[in-house]
Design a protein around this motif. Sequence first.
Motif, mmCIF file in Angstrom:
data_model
loop_
_atom_site.group_PDB
_atom_site.id
_atom_site.type_symbol
_atom_site.label_atom_id
_atom_site.label_comp_id
_atom_site.label_asym_id
_atom_site.label_seq_id
_atom_site.Cartn_x
_atom_site.Cartn_y
_atom_site.Cartn_z
ATOM 1 N N HIS A 161 11.814 0.125 1.349
ATOM 2 C CA HIS A 161 10.454 0.374 1.827
ATOM 3 C C HIS A 161 9.509 0.628 0.649
ATOM 4 N N GLU A 207 8.617 -2.626 -0.867
ATOM 5 C CA GLU A 207 7.672 -3.340 -0.009
ATOM 6 C C GLU A 207 6.262 -2.744 -0.121
ATOM 7 N N GLU A 208 6.167 -1.429 -0.134
ATOM 8 C CA GLU A 208 4.863 -0.766 -0.272
ATOM 9 C C GLU A 208 4.230 -1.094 -1.621
ATOM 10 N N THR A 209 5.035 -1.086 -2.673
ATOM 11 C CA THR A 209 4.543 -1.402 -4.015
ATOM 12 C C THR A 209 3.961 -2.815 -4.027
ATOM 13 N N ARG A 210 4.694 -3.746 -3.473
ATOM 14 C CA ARG A 210 4.249 -5.145 -3.394
ATOM 15 C C ARG A 210 2.971 -5.245 -2.556
ATOM 16 N N ARG A 211 2.952 -4.550 -1.418
ATOM 17 C CA ARG A 211 1.789 -4.588 -0.523
ATOM 18 C C ARG A 211 0.531 -4.073 -1.221
ATOM 19 N N GLU A 212 0.711 -3.116 -2.125
ATOM 20 C CA GLU A 212 -0.418 -2.541 -2.866
ATOM 21 C C GLU A 212 -0.830 -3.415 -4.053
ATOM 22 N N GLY A 213 -0.163 -4.553 -4.238
ATOM 23 C CA GLY A 213 -0.519 -5.460 -5.322
ATOM 24 C C GLY A 213 -0.020 -5.020 -6.678
#
Length: 170
Positions: free
Chosen positions: A116, A119-125
């Motif tokens: 998770h 995924e959050e890191t990726r979602r934040e760019g």
Amino acid sequence: MDDSIIIRRGGPADVPAMLAIFDSAVVWLNGKGITAQWGTEPFTSRPRTVDLVERLTVEGSPWIAEVGGVPAGTLTLTPHPGAYVPPADEPERYVRYLATDGRFHGLGVGAALLAHAAEETRREGVSLLRVDCFAGGEGRLVSYYERQGFTRTDAFTVGEWPGRVLEMRV
């Protein structure tokens, strides 16, 4: 009991649950003979640690993993490491205080939280996710993070405590 893992955003109201997870993790570690990682005293008996957990829930992004509706694990993502590790020379997310309640070991709670976090890191760019951990105990925790997709980088020590920084590109 339903063993499915649900991950939700945490906040200041979750500090008691987070501290209970940390206290349980200390008992679990100590039961395995691992006393050098997080010591032998409950987190709740350490005022400076309680203050840090409270502060990080406001400064960072706390996440709670629940199993059957019960808080089973936690981690907090911050945009920087603790003061004992130099920040990266690029934007990063840093895993702080990953722990699983001893009652839920073996269910994949930590792995789910780390997935998770990626995924959050990726979602934040952001493309760099880092974590640090206890490097003693024959490096078992370092190996755990490697199995989760992290790569070793820098070693460090805080007093007598050996640590290792690991990173993952997301």
